[in-house]
Write an enzyme that holds these catalytic residues in place. Structure first.
Site, PDB file in Angstrom:
ATOM      1  N   THR A  17       0.814  -1.215   0.000  1.00 22.09           N
ATOM      2  CA  THR A  17       0.000   0.000   0.000  1.00 22.09           C
ATOM      3  C   THR A  17       0.853   1.273   0.000  1.00 22.09           C
ATOM      4  O   THR A  17       0.335   2.373  -0.104  1.00 22.09           O
ATOM      5  CB  THR A  17      -0.959   0.045   1.217  1.00 22.09           C
ATOM      6  OG1 THR A  17      -0.179  -0.134   2.398  1.00 22.09           O
ATOM      7  CG2 THR A  17      -1.998  -1.050   1.130  1.00 22.09           C
ATOM      8  N   LYS A  43      -4.032  -2.955   7.030  1.00 23.19           N
ATOM      9  CA  LYS A  43      -4.762  -2.598   5.814  1.00 23.19           C
ATOM     10  C   LYS A  43      -5.385  -3.825   5.145  1.00 23.19           C
ATOM     11  O   LYS A  43      -5.724  -3.778   3.951  1.00 23.19           O
ATOM     12  CB  LYS A  43      -3.815  -1.892   4.828  1.00 23.19           C
ATOM     13  CG  LYS A  43      -3.166  -0.627   5.414  1.00 23.19           C
ATOM     14  CD  LYS A  43      -3.403   0.595   4.555  1.00 23.19           C
ATOM     15  CE  LYS A  43      -3.021   1.871   5.297  1.00 23.19           C
ATOM     16  NZ  LYS A  43      -2.206   2.765   4.493  1.00 23.19           N
ATOM     17  N   ILE A  96      13.740  -5.291  -1.697  1.00 23.36           N
ATOM     18  CA  ILE A  96      14.151  -4.157  -2.525  1.00 23.36           C
ATOM     19  C   ILE A  96      14.648  -2.998  -1.654  1.00 23.36           C
ATOM     20  O   ILE A  96      15.494  -2.223  -2.056  1.00 23.36           O
ATOM     21  CB  ILE A  96      12.960  -3.657  -3.387  1.00 23.36           C
ATOM     22  CG1 ILE A  96      12.252  -4.836  -4.089  1.00 23.36           C
ATOM     23  CG2 ILE A  96      13.401  -2.602  -4.370  1.00 23.36           C
ATOM     24  CD1 ILE A  96      13.127  -5.675  -4.992  1.00 23.36           C
ATOM     25  N   GLU A  98      16.140  -0.127   0.455  1.00 26.83           N
ATOM     26  CA  GLU A  98      17.502   0.352   0.661  1.00 26.83           C
ATOM     27  C   GLU A  98      17.572   1.050   2.012  1.00 26.83           C
ATOM     28  O   GLU A  98      16.630   1.714   2.420  1.00 26.83           O
ATOM     29  CB  GLU A  98      17.879   1.352  -0.452  1.00 26.83           C
ATOM     30  CG  GLU A  98      19.251   1.967  -0.234  1.00 26.83           C
ATOM     31  CD  GLU A  98      19.711   2.887  -1.361  1.00 26.83           C
ATOM     32  OE1 GLU A  98      18.920   3.109  -2.307  1.00 26.83           O
ATOM     33  OE2 GLU A  98      20.844   3.378  -1.282  1.00 26.83           O
ATOM     34  N   GLU A 209      31.657  -4.890  -7.789  1.00 20.88           N
ATOM     35  CA  GLU A 209      32.153  -3.548  -7.487  1.00 20.88           C
ATOM     36  C   GLU A 209      33.070  -3.637  -6.282  1.00 20.88           C
ATOM     37  O   GLU A 209      33.250  -4.708  -5.704  1.00 20.88           O
ATOM     38  CB  GLU A 209      30.986  -2.588  -7.237  1.00 20.88           C
ATOM     39  CG  GLU A 209      30.121  -2.947  -6.047  1.00 20.88           C
ATOM     40  CD  GLU A 209      28.825  -2.136  -5.982  1.00 20.88           C
ATOM     41  OE1 GLU A 209      28.332  -1.684  -7.023  1.00 20.88           O
ATOM     42  OE2 GLU A 209      28.301  -1.976  -4.872  1.00 20.88           O
ATOM     43  N   HIS A 247      26.453   2.768  -2.602  1.00 23.16           N
ATOM     44  CA  HIS A 247      26.031   1.528  -1.955  1.00 23.16           C
ATOM     45  C   HIS A 247      26.730   1.389  -0.607  1.00 23.16           C
ATOM     46  O   HIS A 247      27.923   1.662  -0.494  1.00 23.16           O
ATOM     47  CB  HIS A 247      26.403   0.316  -2.814  1.00 23.16           C
ATOM     48  CG  HIS A 247      25.593   0.203  -4.068  1.00 23.16           C
ATOM     49  ND1 HIS A 247      26.079  -0.408  -5.197  1.00 23.16           N
ATOM     50  CD2 HIS A 247      24.351   0.606  -4.360  1.00 23.16           C
ATOM     51  CE1 HIS A 247      25.143  -0.368  -6.141  1.00 23.16           C
ATOM     52  NE2 HIS A 247      24.088   0.245  -5.649  1.00 23.16           N
TER      53      HIS A 247
END
Lengths: 289, 387
Positions: A17, A43, A96, A98, A209, A247
């Site tokens: 939501t 919800k 997902i 961060e 990286e 990051h």
């Protein structure tokens, strides 16, 4: 074939939501993902883009069955959301979000491991099997079904690799963003193993990286196990030591985590290491011909 | 965030770790007041984020109060240049003045977040006052390293393991346990990624004392540590980096670079810097405007780059995904409506609707070059900066 997810994967979205959750759940659904339910505590009973919302993961899973979850819960509650999914028996978690504190991830990781659950992320674009199932925030339309497996610590660099392999007609089996955080779920080796055993995948692109030593360990694994060609890119050769490059995990600490060691280890293992992201697709294609 | 020594020592004090009696001073007057309350001999220590303070003359031993006052006045305001500070150096804004202690022997202790084992790792060494990486190379047997299970915490037997590794028989098991548990407590409660004491000293009275204190905290945990905001005020930070943070941008100013970069995504931003270097120039900054690269972010980014006098050319490198290239091109034009650039601009767009995006920029009359790929873009930016 492909790996981790396919057209029959049933997916829920935790944090559906919220702004990002509702947008991306709808995008995934539009891509063809079986987005069967959403979860936001308090919800339950609402509907987002035709997707029913429940208060708990357990409830959503009982009603709809769920093989995977996509987590968009804000950082302060995301560690707990991962634990909720893991203990409710969801087999694959793509987080997902961060900005989750390392301490929370340290503890959540223990629960994920104890439950024998697979986790991708956090701080990642997610996972997509081209033209079958998209779980995450990647732009769906750049993906094309094909033979390249992609695994990466970065979002937009993954999209570059996807775009180029699509343009060159190679396409992708599955693309996995393992995330830019120092403490995360599945690593390079976990994904490489799966690609190695996947019939659809003929070549692998690995994007690493600075920070940590996962690329070095992946190089060791490739040297002794990989029969499929691997093309790689390591970002951050010019990054200054001691600074976090966007990051949380991209940092050179003391004498470890620098790009040169990673590049050297991968080359030693027979990997074609590119100087520029522009060369990824072309190099992969040359390796396959 | 890296804490100053005095800040870290306050955390130590709360956790029951013994530190030398000391006071902080920002001016000569404050130093005089502090020195009057302390018993010489004293040590005056610059509060800056740099190793090698001793060698640089930023830590001074003073036998008397007068000497300490002179030392404080010398160190306050001095510019410290070490390997870590770079050419510009750091100006010392405060000193920590502590009562000197007698030293029998020196040890090393740290707890750090270990990426490979995904949890806390304890590192103890018999060689204190020496860089731990140096010890690891020269005398690996002097180092004890083990993982701590964060669910279980630091156990008594883990403490005993360190004690008998360290012990020269002068200090007690309880002292070791108190120190270790204090450090673990600071690590967990402060959401630290590193707590390091180098050296831990053993005094002639057989006490274990934290002579130095290094604590780095996890920025992601900021939301549950309101006290950090006040701590950060005592820190030297690039003004542009602070401004960027307020706009949700990831920006790091780099020394000796001339190409200003604006990129979406941290990985692509790093790769862009690398490609600039391959073409014989250096990036002036790292800048990630976020995966979406919306108009507000791009505008703020242009403003920051335009204000940097080191920047001789700007390279914009955006992969249009969810936000398609035509929308991004329009965003760039909108941003440049409110920010005036005086240096050449090179734009490389790739991804969905890239043709439309390039056309929008070409037809806008904007004074800029477009590039077909990243290498092309870097080449053009480097040439433009040199001209």
């Amino acid at each position: 074939m492909a790996i981790l997810v396919n057209q029959s994967t049933r997916v829920i979205c935790q944090g559906i939501t919220g702004k990002a959750g509702s947008f991306h759940a709808a995008q995934c659904k539009a891509y063809g993902t079986q987005m069967v339910a959403g979860v936001t505590p308090g919800k339950g009973g609402e509907v987002v883009d035709g997707i029913p919302v429940y208060d708990t993961v357990r409830e959503a899973r009982r009603r709809h069955g769920a093989d995977a979850t996509m987590i968009f819960v804000p950082p302060f509650a995301a560690g707990d959301a991962i634990e909720e999914a893991a203990t409710a028996g969801v087999g694959l978690i793509a987080c997902i979000t961060e900005g989750i504190p390392q301490k929370d991830m340290m503890l959540a990781r223990r629960v994920v491991d104890d439950q024998g659950v697979r986790m991708i992320g956090p701080n990642c674009p997610g996972v997509i099997t081209s033209e079958e199932c998209k779980i995450g925030i990647m732009p769906g339309y750049i993906h094309k079904k094909g033979c390249i497996g992609i695994v990466s610590r970065s979002g937009t660099l993954t999209y570059e690799a996807v775009w180029q392999t699509t343009q060159l007609g190679l396409g992708q089996s599955t693309s996995v963003g393992i995330g830019g955080d120092p403490i995360h779920g599945m690593g390079f080796i976990d994904i490489l193993e799966q690609f190695e055993h996947d019939e659809q995948t003929r070549g692998i692109i690995l994007i690493g990286e600075i920070g940590g030593d996962e690329e070095e360990r992946a190089a060791d694994w490739i040297a002794s196990h990989a029969r499929k060609p691997v093309t790689a890119l390591i970002a951050g050769r010019t990054a200054p030591p001691g600074r976090r490059m966007g990051h949380a995990g991209a940092i050179i600490s003391g004498s470890s985590g620098g790009a040169e060691d990673k590049v050297a280890a991968l080359k030693e293992a027979g990997v074609a290491v590119c100087e520029s992201p522009t060369d990824l697709g072309r190099t992969m294609k040359e390796q396959l011909s | 965030m890296q804490l100053h020594e005095y800040q870290a020592k306050r955390l130590f004090d709360v956790a029951g770790i013994k530190v030398q009696t000391g006071l902080l001073a920002r001016t000569a007057k404050e130093a005089a007041r502090a020195i009057a309350k302390l018993t010489p001999p004293l040590v005056v220590k610059a509060q800056v984020h740099a190793g090698g303070r001793g060698k640089a003359g930023a830590i001074k031993f003073a036998q008397t109060a007068e000497e300490a006052q002179r030392a404080a006045e010398d160190i306050l305001g001095m510019t410290l240049r070490t390997k870590q500070t770079g050419q510009a150096g750091l100006v010392v804004k405060s000193v920590l003045i502590v009562e000197a202690s007698d030293i029998d022997s020196e040890l090393y202790l740290s707890i750090v977040t270990d990426r490979a084992s995904r949890g806390p790792m304890l590192i103890a060494s018999r060689a204190g006052g020496v860089d731990i990486e140096e010890t690891a190379e020269r005398d690996p047997d002097a180092i004890l390293k083990f993982e701590i299970d964060p669910v279980r915490g630091l156990t008594d037997h883990a403490c005993r393991r360190v004690h008998f590794f360290w012990s020269n028989g002068t200090f007690g098991m309880k002292d070791t346990a108190a120190l270790l548990k204090g450090v673990y407590d600071v690590y967990m409660r402060s959401d630290a990624t590193m707590v390091e004491i180098n050296p831990v000293v053993v005094t002639p009275e057989h006490e274990l004392l934290a002579l130095d204190a290094k604590v780095a905290t996890d920025d992601n945990a900021r939301f549950r540590h309101p006290e950090w905001e006040a701590w950060a005020k005592g820190h030297d930070r690039d003004a542009r980096e602070v401004e960027a943070e307020q706009h949700g941008l990831n920006y790091i100013k780099l020394p000796d670079g001339t190409i200003g970069c604006m990129v979406n995504g941290a990985g692509l931003a790093m790769a862009t810097m690398d490609v600039i270097k391959n073409h014989g120039a250096a990036p002036a900054n790292f800048l990630d405007v976020g995966g979406g690269a919306d108009v507000e972010a791009v505008t703020a980014a242009f403003r920051i780059l335009a204000a940097d006098s080191d920047v001789k050319a700007i390279l914009v490198n955006i992969f249009g995904g969810i936000m398609k290239c035509d929308i991004i091109a329009e965003g760039i034009l909108a941003a440049l409506g409110s920010v005036k650039l005086t240096v050449p601009l090179v734009v490389r767009l790739e991804g969905t609707n890239v043709e439309q995006g390039r056309r929008i920029i070409a037809e806008s009359g904007l004074d800029c070059e477009t590039a077909v790929d990243l290498s092309d873009a870097a080449e053009k930016a480097v040439a433009a900066a040199g001209a």
